[in-house]
Write a protein that holds these residues in place. Sequence first.
Motif: not given
Length: 213
Positions: A195-196, A207, A181, A210-211, A7, A183, A163
């Motif tokens: 992506d989000f 989320i 990914r 799905r993440l 993260w 956000v 992420i």
Amino acid sequence: MHNGPEWLFDLDNTLYPPENGLFGAVDARINEFLAAHLGLDARAADILRSRYHEQYGITLVGLMEEHGTEPHHYLDFVHHVPVGDYLLPDPALRALVASLPGRRSIFTNGSRRHALSVLAALGLDGLFSDIFDIVALGFRPKPEPATYRAVLEQLEAVPARTILLDDLERNLAPARELGMRTVLVGARGPSPGADFAIGSIRELPAILPRLLA
């Protein structure tokens, strides 16, 4: 090699909402520095800050490139803000961040000292294994693509398992291109560049499945 999710959290306006006013206070300090350092009036300082932000990613790099400004003096000045006047400990946020699987780091264009102050004020200290600040990044701020590669390399992280959460779409774009990914935090609706998209960090649990899928 670390196996779980990696993260990367931006700091300002991501871990706390812009309505808190802290980042606005930092911006005011930047304008004050520009005015004093370059002999500008308030309006000219504000315009220059916006231009540097657009052109160089952050004001500091513009000052270093165009005026040879000493970075540490600048960082000490602009982050000399009483963070505790704007942020309070947030036990719910601490529980949320602590519950995330994998390893967590801060990835900010600000200074390490500012990051530590913000984390302490929010009650999030001890939850992040690394702080990648503007000094650690060699004064190459987001959204410079080489910076993202350097962070991944230092963490020995795989992009597909990494992420990034940030409040600026332009900072998410290079991460997405590398295969991370992304956000967007503070979004008012779906974002074509991420992506989000979530309205605040508190919406992360919604989320999460799905993440992490």
